[in-house]
Design a protein around this motif. Structure first.
Motif, PDB file in Angstrom:
ATOM      1  N   ASP A   1      -4.661   1.376   0.392  1.00 35.52           N
ATOM      2  CA  ASP A   1      -4.942   0.263  -0.513  1.00 35.52           C
ATOM      3  C   ASP A   1      -5.397  -1.009   0.211  1.00 35.52           C
ATOM      4  OD1 ASP A   1      -3.950   1.551  -3.083  1.00 35.52           O
ATOM      5  OD2 ASP A   1      -2.199   1.756  -1.780  1.00 35.52           O
ATOM      6  N   GLY A   2      -5.836  -0.859   1.451  1.00 29.27           N
ATOM      7  CA  GLY A   2      -6.311  -2.019   2.196  1.00 29.27           C
ATOM      8  C   GLY A   2      -6.470  -1.683   3.669  1.00 29.27           C
ATOM      9  N   GLU A   3      -6.554  -2.717   4.494  1.00 32.25           N
ATOM     10  CA  GLU A   3      -6.792  -2.517   5.919  1.00 32.25           C
ATOM     11  C   GLU A   3      -5.940  -3.475   6.737  1.00 32.25           C
ATOM     12  OE1 GLU A   3     -11.569  -1.407   5.410  1.00 32.25           O
ATOM     13  OE2 GLU A   3     -10.976  -3.202   6.543  1.00 32.25           O
TER      14      GLU A   3
ATOM     15  N   ARG B   1      -7.395   1.608   8.582  1.00 27.02           N
ATOM     16  CA  ARG B   1      -7.655   1.728   7.144  1.00 27.02           C
ATOM     17  C   ARG B   1      -6.549   2.529   6.472  1.00 27.02           C
ATOM     18  NH1 ARG B   1     -12.547   1.534   9.673  1.00 27.02           N
ATOM     19  NH2 ARG B   1     -13.970  -0.056   8.843  1.00 27.02           N
TER      20      ARG B   1
ATOM     21  N   GLU C   1      -5.148 -12.477  -2.353  1.00 28.29           N
ATOM     22  CA  GLU C   1      -4.980 -11.036  -2.161  1.00 28.29           C
ATOM     23  C   GLU C   1      -4.861 -10.354  -3.525  1.00 28.29           C
ATOM     24  OE1 GLU C   1      -2.552  -9.574   1.471  1.00 28.29           O
ATOM     25  OE2 GLU C   1      -1.559 -11.347   0.723  1.00 28.29           O
TER      26      GLU C   1
ATOM     27  N   SER D   1      -7.080  -6.927   1.681  1.00 32.17           N
ATOM     28  CA  SER D   1      -7.263  -6.060   0.510  1.00 32.17           C
ATOM     29  C   SER D   1      -8.121  -6.799  -0.503  1.00 32.17           C
ATOM     30  CB  SER D   1      -5.904  -5.692  -0.112  1.00 32.17           C
ATOM     31  OG  SER D   1      -5.251  -6.862  -0.587  1.00 32.17           O
TER      32      SER D   1
ATOM     33  N   THR E   1       0.836  -1.201   0.000  1.00 31.06           N
ATOM     34  CA  THR E   1       0.000   0.000   0.000  1.00 31.06           C
ATOM     35  C   THR E   1       0.866   1.245   0.000  1.00 31.06           C
ATOM     36  OG1 THR E   1      -1.759   1.171   1.200  1.00 31.06           O
ATOM     37  CG2 THR E   1      -0.113   0.041   2.528  1.00 31.06           C
TER      38      THR E   1
ATOM     39  N   LEU F   1     -12.262  -7.171   1.325  1.00 29.62           N
ATOM     40  CA  LEU F   1     -12.943  -5.972   1.819  1.00 29.62           C
ATOM     41  C   LEU F   1     -14.377  -5.883   1.321  1.00 29.62           C
ATOM     42  CD1 LEU F   1     -10.057  -3.358   1.402  1.00 29.62           C
ATOM     43  CD2 LEU F   1     -10.585  -4.829   3.360  1.00 29.62           C
TER      44      LEU F   1
ATOM     45  N   TRP G   1      -3.253  -8.300   7.060  1.00 30.43           N
ATOM     46  CA  TRP G   1      -3.454  -7.377   5.952  1.00 30.43           C
ATOM     47  C   TRP G   1      -4.590  -7.892   5.071  1.00 30.43           C
ATOM     48  CZ3 TRP G   1      -2.866  -2.709   4.287  1.00 30.43           C
ATOM     49  CH2 TRP G   1      -3.036  -2.412   2.935  1.00 30.43           C
TER      50      TRP G   1
END
Length: 442
Positions: free
Chosen positions: A311-313, A308, A437, A325, A282, A329, A323
Motif C-alpha cells: 500500500d505504499g513505499e 515497495r 498521506e 503513499s 500497509t 506516488l 513512508w
C-alpha cells in the motif's frame, strides 16, 4: 469451558463489565446461531440490568439468492426482542478469496457506522478462535497472526469487542435449544471449498475425537501468543521512540524514522519495530519480502533505494526512512500560470501553494524541476539549483515536486526552503502545503 448454558448471561455480563459506560452497544447480527444467542442474551440482560442502549446491524452481502430473505428474518427476531435493527447492503469486491472480500466489506460497513463511545459486539467464540489459530498456522503466520482474534480493538470511531471468546459452540447450541431460538443456516457454511469450513467439518472432528479439549487448549495457546505479541509491541514502542527523532523536513507531513537508531538493533528487533510501525499503514510483507528492507538498509550512502510494499513505499534519504503513499506516488502534472490575485493555488496531486507579502510583478508561472535550473541569489551570484538542494539535504523524492516560481525564464523562488523561498528579499514568501498521506482503511 464446561459450564452450563444457564451460566452464560452472568459470564457475558462479567466479560462486558469494563464497557458498561459505553454510549451504546451495537450487535453485529447475521441471523446465524452465534449472533442470535448473543442478541438474545443481551436483550435478556437488558430487562434486569442497566445497560447501554442496544441496537443491531445486519450486513447484507448479496452473494447468494437465499440471503435475500435474511434481513426480514433478522427484523422479526429484533422486533420480538424489542431491539432496533439497521440493515446495510454492501458490495463485495471480486478477488482471489471471497471469504476475505466479504469480511473486508462487512467490517468497512461496521467501521463507518460505529460512532465515538460506541462498542460493536460480535459473536465469535472459542471454536472460531481455535479455527483461526490453525488456519493461520497453516499459512505460516508469526506471533501476531497466531495470537488469533483480539478480544477488543479500535473500530472506526469506537471499539470492537468479542465477549464470547471463552464460550464454546456447544454451549451456544445448548443455550439456543433451551431457549427455543431459531436462526439462519447459511448454506455456504457447508461448502468445503472454503478453508475455514474444511477445517471445521473435516479436520476438527478428527482432532476432537483424539483430543476432546482441542478447541479450548488451542484458544488458550492463542491467548498466550496474544500476551507475547503485547510484549513485542512494548519492545517495538521502546525501539521506535529512539528512532522517532524530529526531522528538519517535518513540514512534509510524512512519517519517517532515523535509520541509525534502527540499524544498531538486532535484525529480529528491526523487523519487530518496523512491523509495528508499518502495520497501520500497509499490509505487512511476508517473510520472503523482508529482503527488501535489507536492500534498503544496506544500500550505499549515495543511493536512493526504495522498498515497495502493498500500500505504499519506503524511501531512504538524509539518514532516514520515509513512508510514501497516495499522491506521493504520482508525479505531479504541470502546474501552469499563477494568478497574482489568487491567495492560494491548488496543485494537482501536490498540495496547495500560497504567496504572502508583496507579490512580485507578473506574469508568474509554477514549474517543477527538470534539471539544469539556475537561481540568482543576493551576494552569491548564480547557483545551480541541484547544488542548492544538496546543501540543504532535501530528500530526493521531494525534489521533483517542490514548486518553483518563475517570471519568464527567471527562477524567483523555491517553496519552503529558507533563503530560496523569497524570504531573502524580505517582502514576500512562497509557501507550499504538501499533499497529505492517503492512509486508506487498514
Amino acid at each position: 469451558m464446561g459450564q452450563s448454558a444457564i451460566d452464560l448471561p452472568s459470564r457475558l455480563l462479567l466479560n462486558l463489565k469494563p464497557w458498561r459506560n459505553a454510549q451504546a452497544w451495537r450487535i453485529a447480527f447475521s441471523g446465524g446461531l452465534d449472533s442470535t444467542v448473543l442478541l438474545h442474551l443481551l436483550a435478556l440482560l437488558a430487562k434486569t440490568q442497566s445497560l447501554p442502549a442496544l441496537s443491531a446491524i445486519h450486513v447484507h452481502h448479496g452473494l447468494q439468492a437465499v440471503a435475500d430473505a435474511w434481513p426480514e428474518h433478522c427484523r422479526s427476531v429484533c422486533a420480538a426482542l424489542g431491539v432496533s435493527l439497521q440493515v446495510v447492503r454492501v458490495q463485495v469486491q471480486p478477488g482471489a478469496s471471497l471469504e476475505r472480500a466479504a469480511r473486508e466489506a462487512r467490517y468497512l460497513a461496521f467501521s463507518d457506522l460505529v460512532q465515538a463511545g460506541e462498542v460493536l459486539l460480535t459473536a465469535q467464540h472459542c471454536d472460531d478462535q481455535a479455527e483461526t489459530l490453525l488456519f493461520r498456522l497453516l499459512r505460516g503466520a508469526g506471533v501476531r497472526g497466531l495470537s488469533g482474534m483480539p478480544r477488543q480493538r479500535p473500530l472506526g470511531k469506537g471499539h470492537l469487542l468479542r465477549p464470547l471468546l471463552d464460550v464454546t459452540r456447544a454451549e451456544l447450541e445448548a443455550y439456543a435449544s433451551e431457549q427455543g431460538l431459531s436462526w439462519i443456516e447459511d448454506p455456504s457454511n457447508q461448502d468445503r471449498q472454503y478453508s475455514r469450513n474444511y477445517l471445521r467439518h473435516q479436520v476438527f472432528p478428527a482432532l476432537i475425537r483424539r483430543w476432546p479439549q482441542a478447541q479450548a487448549t488451542m484458544a488458550r495457546s492463542a491467548a498466550h501468543l496474544a500476551e507475547a505479541q503485547g510484549l513485542l509491541e512494548e519492545l517495538a514502542c521502546m525501539d521506535l521512540r529512539e528512532a522517532s527523532s524530529a526531522s528538519e523536513f517535518a513540514w512534509l507531513g510524512l512519517r519517517s524514522l532515523e535509520l541509525a537508531s534502527l540499524v544498531h538493533l538486532s535484525e529480529a528487533r528491526q523487523r519487530n519495530a518496523l512491523s509495528h510501525w508499518l502495520e497501520p499503514l500497509t499490509r505487512l510483507p511476508d517473510t520472503d519480502h523482508w529482503s527488501g528492507w535489507e536492500d534498503l538498509r544496506d544500500a550505499s550512502g549515495d543511493a536512493c533505494p526504495v522498498w515497495r510494499l502493498a500500500d505504499g513505499e519506503l524511501h531512504r534519504a538524509g539518514g532516514r526512512i520515509w513512508w510514501l503513499s497516495g499522491c506521493w506516488l504520482r508525479p505531479p502534472p504541470a502546474a501552469g500560470a499563477w494568478q497574482a490575485q489568487a491567495s492560494a493555488l491548488a496543485l494537482p496531486y501536490n498540495g496547495v501553494l500560497s504567496l504572502t507579502g508583496q507579490i512580485p510583478d507578473g506574469p508568474l508561472q509554477i514549474r517543477y524541476r527538470e534539471g539544469g535550473e539556475v537561481m540568482a541569489l543576493p551576494g552569491r551570484g548564480h547557483r545551480d539549483l541541484k547544488r542548492l538542494l544538496n546543501e540543504r539535504g532535501v530528500p530526493s523524492f521531494v525534489r521533483g515536486r517542490l514548486p518553483l516560481l518563475y517570471k519568464g525564464d527567471q527562477l524567483l523562488a523555491v517553496a519552503n526552503l529558507e533563503g530560496l523561498d523569497g524570504s531573502a528579499g524580505g517582502s514576500w514568501n512562497l509557501h507550499w502545503q504538501p499533499p497529505g498521506e492517503d492512509l486508506g482503511l487498514r
